[in-house]
Design a protein around this motif. Structure first.
Motif, PDB file in Angstrom:
ATOM      1  N   CYS A  58       0.546  -1.372   0.057  1.00  0.00           N
ATOM      2  CA  CYS A  58       0.018  -0.014   0.426  1.00  0.00           C
ATOM      3  C   CYS A  58       1.166   1.364  -0.549  1.00  0.00           C
ATOM      4  O   CYS A  58       0.457   2.345  -0.061  1.00  0.00           O
ATOM      5  N   ASP A  59       2.371   1.047   0.094  1.00  0.00           N
ATOM      6  CA  ASP A  59       3.461   2.031  -0.329  1.00  0.00           C
ATOM      7  C   ASP A  59       3.212   3.088   0.751  1.00  0.00           C
ATOM      8  O   ASP A  59       3.087   4.080   0.513  1.00  0.00           O
ATOM      9  N   SER A  64       3.659   5.869  10.156  1.00  0.00           N
ATOM     10  CA  SER A  64       2.377   6.586  10.259  1.00  0.00           C
ATOM     11  C   SER A  64       0.946   7.001  10.721  1.00  0.00           C
ATOM     12  O   SER A  64       0.589   6.176   9.908  1.00  0.00           O
ATOM     13  N   GLU A  65       0.615   8.101  11.287  1.00  0.00           N
ATOM     14  CA  GLU A  65      -0.794   8.377  11.706  1.00  0.00           C
ATOM     15  C   GLU A  65      -2.081   8.138  10.122  1.00  0.00           C
ATOM     16  O   GLU A  65      -1.097   8.487   9.121  1.00  0.00           O
ATOM     17  N   LEU A  66      -2.521   7.404  10.244  1.00  0.00           N
ATOM     18  CA  LEU A  66      -3.510   7.371   9.326  1.00  0.00           C
ATOM     19  C   LEU A  66      -5.128   8.836   9.250  1.00  0.00           C
ATOM     20  O   LEU A  66      -5.351   8.578  10.546  1.00  0.00           O
ATOM     21  N   PRO A  67      -4.712   9.439   8.232  1.00  0.00           N
ATOM     22  CA  PRO A  67      -5.942  10.264   8.517  1.00  0.00           C
ATOM     23  C   PRO A  67      -7.299   9.214   8.549  1.00  0.00           C
ATOM     24  O   PRO A  67      -7.639   8.419   8.333  1.00  0.00           O
ATOM     25  N   LEU A  68      -8.448  10.062   8.688  1.00  0.00           N
ATOM     26  CA  LEU A  68     -10.072   9.876   9.111  1.00  0.00           C
ATOM     27  C   LEU A  68     -11.014   8.731   8.066  1.00  0.00           C
ATOM     28  O   LEU A  68     -10.286   9.660   6.794  1.00  0.00           O
ATOM     29  N   PRO A  73     -10.706   8.414   2.263  1.00  0.00           N
ATOM     30  CA  PRO A  73     -10.436   7.138   1.904  1.00  0.00           C
ATOM     31  C   PRO A  73      -9.880   6.342   0.780  1.00  0.00           C
ATOM     32  O   PRO A  73      -9.259   5.024   1.330  1.00  0.00           O
ATOM     33  N   ARG A  74      -8.383   7.249   0.567  1.00  0.00           N
ATOM     34  CA  ARG A  74      -7.824   6.585  -0.858  1.00  0.00           C
ATOM     35  C   ARG A  74      -6.708   5.324   0.289  1.00  0.00           C
ATOM     36  O   ARG A  74      -6.415   4.279  -0.305  1.00  0.00           O
ATOM     37  N   LYS A  75      -6.015   6.435   1.366  1.00  0.00           N
ATOM     38  CA  LYS A  75      -4.593   5.922   1.834  1.00  0.00           C
ATOM     39  C   LYS A  75      -5.845   4.355   2.112  1.00  0.00           C
ATOM     40  O   LYS A  75      -4.808   3.241   1.905  1.00  0.00           O
ATOM     41  N   HIS A  76      -6.823   4.544   2.752  1.00  0.00           N
ATOM     42  CA  HIS A  76      -7.064   3.434   4.027  1.00  0.00           C
ATOM     43  C   HIS A  76      -7.909   2.258   2.502  1.00  0.00           C
ATOM     44  O   HIS A  76      -7.860   1.159   3.305  1.00  0.00           O
TER      45      HIS A  76
END
Length: 122
Positions: A58-59, A64-68, A73-76
């Protein structure tokens, strides 16, 4: 142990579980990062090798802190896609059902803008 499948129902469950995990970590004043999410969901099965595989697919970095999830939604999306690929031993690029994953996001977060990553431009 969580059962992971490449289906829309499983993706809805994963999106909702991700949001519940974020809230739980927020209440416990814990960092919402990939490493902690995997350890929370899979326990001892989330060893360093699995965490490295998911992070590299997922690169993203493990601490690293994940956003909401509902706002970014893209990172999640990529995280859930990597988790499914690693747990099922399938191809990250060809075999994960992205249409079902994107539709599941719209079901789990009905008031958010739908994800349309693979939409072709005309």
């Amino acid at each position: 142990m969580m059962e992971i499948e490449n289906t829309q129902e499983c993706f809805v469950m994963l999106w909702r579980k991700l949001e519940r995990t974020r809230r739980l970590f927020q209440m416990q004043c814990r960092r919402f990062c990939i490493r902690r999410v995997l350890k929370s969901w899979f326990g001892l099965a989330a060893n360093d090798h699995m965490i490295w595989e998911v992070c590299s697919l997922c690169d993203q970095e493990g601490y690293s802190e994940l956003p909401l999830p509902s706002l970014y939604p893209r990172k999640h999306r990529e995280l859930l896609r990597a988790i499914v690929a690693v747990r099922l031993g399938i191809s990250f690029y060809k075999q994960v059902n992205l249409k079902a994953l994107d539709k599941a996001y719209s079901i789990a977060f009905p008031n958010s803008t739908p994800i349309n990553v693979n939409k072709k431009g005309r």
